[in-house]
Enzyme design. Structure first.
Site: not given
Length: 709
Positions: A389-393
């Site tokens: 999910g969004s932790v890679v943003k």
């Protein structure tokens, strides 16, 4: 004849007689000496004649111990009584049977598993030795004529009936079990006959009767002992049993390093990774034997030395607390929302020093639904990859900035992107409004990341026309590859370099349409491990320097004392694998975005970390995914993730938390609850230790002053 000539003739017989007498004496002495050699020293000289070449046997030594960073023993050695057999050369099956019968009078082999291990073949071989003549007569000379000796033996065993071997007594089965172990022995290589539940009486009795038991010895063996129980056990690994010995597929490699076939070696985890350090140096004894194989002398030519002691970067007190936190929150989620969480079984967490790569705690708790138990599964932080999910943003924004498709502070309005033949991309929160790169991280704007992905593929229309097809050329896949290349600089999708035998590097999703890059940009396409997420987080916290995570901190030479570390043998230095190819200014923008996620109103983790005294930063993540079995979709679900580090200005720890398959609602707080408690536990523990250290220093100063007075 003159008087002078007569005198000379008279002297001649006298001289001849003297000569004969001297010769007689010499022969007498020679005969006497031969008698002495033959009668008095004949046996000694015969042994000298019968001496063979010197043979050397190697005696295993205890493995090295494993400590945590604070000097606490994690893996120890526990001494146990052991009965071993070192066969001389030329020993036959009949000799081993006779020895087994003698040995059975002194030890018991009635352990249930031991007796179950007696196979049908073991029974037939025993019966054959007792009834050799009868068994041999069952094959005619004509039948044997075209068979090898081995084939004759196999066929003879095959002719022994089930009725003939079914009624052995318990005592006979024990003899068979002993002989089975004796048969495994190699010449001049100790083979354990029994090392489980050897009583003091058995040990003493064997020691007193060694003269009657050729090749048998009563000695001490070592088993691995774990003072912290199952904590970290799946990462520490295990060693083979003597029955397993060295792995068959690597036999040549091990034998070339001086191992014996029945040596116990590291089978998994750190025991395998650091086998060369932990194995130690075997004691080497040189034996002199007669041609018949009888040992007539021995000498220790190499003193044995147990393996080197390892000091890990892990803090076991902290590790135990992290395990408790992870298990508690996993258990709470499963018991509170049993229907929504019917596929939730794991909670994973990694805590690392971002500046050195020291792994401080690596936790994985698995819920065994079949047995209703929570067990250690820390290895899953390295082996299991999931969409995070969004932790890679943070990586997505840096890829956009560094590639030039966006500029610092560039804004996009957060409105769903609808590409033809692609699911609409929208943010989890509605009415976010206009976002720049920093606020897009703070509010976790999927749309902002979608525009970065579109631009990296060559699609520059903004705002994007609703339901319009992409206007990109055939080289759009280069955008996919470019983003993945940026991700790999953080360790996302590549090896972390960790000192562990096996780790997954994740899986790349199968590209079917260009629009899927938008989902990769928000962490819902390629998969990563918790360890990769921790390294990625540490890289951002460490101003773009990616360091190798490692378990080993130091190795020490062993010393006689069993309670302290010996001299330093080697130390693991911080290893920088790469510096991400992104400017300091761009990295600082992502760091600021991460700070706002945790510390400013509107940040997706502000409700959990807004009042934290530890000055944290990080990113939340939710990935829409599904559970599949044998290609069939079972249910829609979500993966929840959280990454973070603290303090923001001078980071001491970075962490990554992942809970896959948490259901579709009610569970968004699992990683956040784990994360807040990890920070609190780490800094409370640090404060307690700093206080204790200060008190110790004050006490030492007081003592010094008193001594001076």
């Amino acid at each position: 004849m003159s008087k002078k000539k007569k005198k000379k003739r008279a002297q001649l017989p006298f001289r001849i007689n003297m000569l004969f007498f001297v010769v007689f004496l010499l022969f007498s002495v020679l005969i006497l000496q031969l008698g002495v050699v033959q009668i008095l020293n004949g046996e000694d000289f015969q042994q000298e004649i019968e001496r063979t070449n010197l043979d050397t046997t190697k005696i295993p030594v205890p493995r090295g111990k494993i400590y945590d960073r604070n000097g606490n023993v994690i893996v120890d050695n526990e001494a146990v009584y052991s009965i071993t057999y070192t066969p001389p050369k030329g020993v036959q099956a009949e000799d081993r049977l006779e020895l087994a019968e003698k040995l059975a009078a002194y030890i018991e082999m009635d352990d249930e598993d031991t007796l179950k291990g007696v196979t049908e073949r073991n029974r037939k071989e025993y019966w054959y030795l007792l009834n050799k003549e009868e068994a041999d007569d069952r094959l005619s000379d004509e039948e044997k004529e075209n068979m090898t000796n081995a084939e004759v033996y196999q066929e003879t065993l095959a002719l022994i009936t089930e009725d003939e071997i079914k009624d052995f007594s318990k005592e006979e089965l024990e003899v068979i079990a002993i002989k089975k172990e004796l048969d495994k022995a190699y010449s001049l290589t100790p083979q354990i006959v029994k090392n489980k539940n050897v009583t003091a009486k058995e040990y003493a009795t064997i020691a007193e009767n060694l003269a009657k038991l050729p090749g048998i010895n009563a000695t001490t063996d070592w088993n691995r002992k774990y003072p912290y129980g199952s904590t970290l056990k799946s990462l520490l690994g295990s060693i083979t049993t003597q029955e397993q010995g060295i792995p068959a597929e690597e036999e040549a490699n091990y034998l070339s390093k001086g191992y014996s076939r029945n040596d116990r070696v590291g089978k998994s985890g750190l025991e395998l990774q650091y086998e060369d350090l932990l194995r130690g140096r075997k004691e080497q004894i040189q034996y002199t034997t007669t041609k018949s194989g009888a040992i007539i002398g021995s000498e220790t030519i190499v003193q044995g030395e147990r393996g080197k002691d390892l000091v890990l970067s892990i803090d076991m007190e902290f590790q135990e607390e992290v395990d408790k936190i992870v298990q508690k929150e996993l258990q709470t989620a499963i018991t509170t929302y049993p229907h929504a969480n019917r596929y939730l079984e794991d909670a994973l967490a990694v805590v690392i020093d971002p500046q050195t790569g020291d792994l401080l705690a690596v936790s994985g708790i698995h819920y065994d639904r079949e047995n209703g138990e929570y067990v250690d599964a820390a290895f899953k932080t390295l082996s299991d990859a999931h969409e995070p999910g969004s932790v890679v943003k943070g990586a997505t924004v840096l890829a956009g900035l560094q590639s030039g498709v966006i500029t610092p502070g560039q804004t996009f309005y957060d409105s769903p992107i609808r590409v033809a033949q692609t699911p609409p991309l929208r943010s989890a929160s509605s009415n976010i409004g206009t976002m720049d790169d920093i606020t897009a991280l703070k509010r976790s704007s999927n749309v902002y990341m979608g525009y970065i992905a579109l631009k990296m593929m060559g699609e520059n229309r903004y705002p994007y026309p609703e339901n319009a097809p992409l206007s990109i050329n055939d080289n759009w896949q280069q955008g996919f590859q470019e983003m993945r290349n940026y991700f790999r600089q953080f360790g996302l999708g590549s090896s972390t370099g960790i000192d562990f035998p096996h780790e997954s590097t994740g899986l790349e999703g199968t590209i079917r349409t260009p629009g899927e890059l938008m989902y990769n940009a928000i962490g819902q396409f390629d998969t990563f491990t918790t360890m990769q997420l921790a390294q990625y987080t540490a890289t951002i916290a460490n101003d773009g320097y990616r360091v190798r995570p490692h378990f080993l901190k130091e190795a020490h030479d062993p010393i006689a004392s069993q309670d302290e570390l010996g001299p330093l043998y080697s130390a693991e230095n911080t290893e920088v694998l790469n510096r991400i190819q992104m400017s300091d200014d761009n990295i600082k923008r992502v760091q600021e975005g991460f700070r706002q996620v945790f510390q400013t109103s509107g940040g997706t983790a502000y409700g959990d970390f807004g009042n934290s005294p530890y000055n944290p930063a990080g990113k939340t993540g939710t990935a829409e995914t599904a559970v599949y079995m044998e290609g069939q979709k079972l249910a829609d679900t979500r993966n929840l993730a959280l990454i973070g580090y603290a303090p923001f200005d001078e980071p001491e720890i970075a962490f990554a938390i992942l809970t896959p398959y948490t259901g579709t609602d009610n569970n968004h707080s699992i990683p956040r609850k784990i994360g807040t408690q990890i920070l609190e536990t780490y800094f409370d523990l640090k404060e307690k230790r700093d206080k204790a250290s200060d008190e110790d220093s004050d006490q030492e100063e007081t003592t010094d002053e008193e001594e001076q007075e």
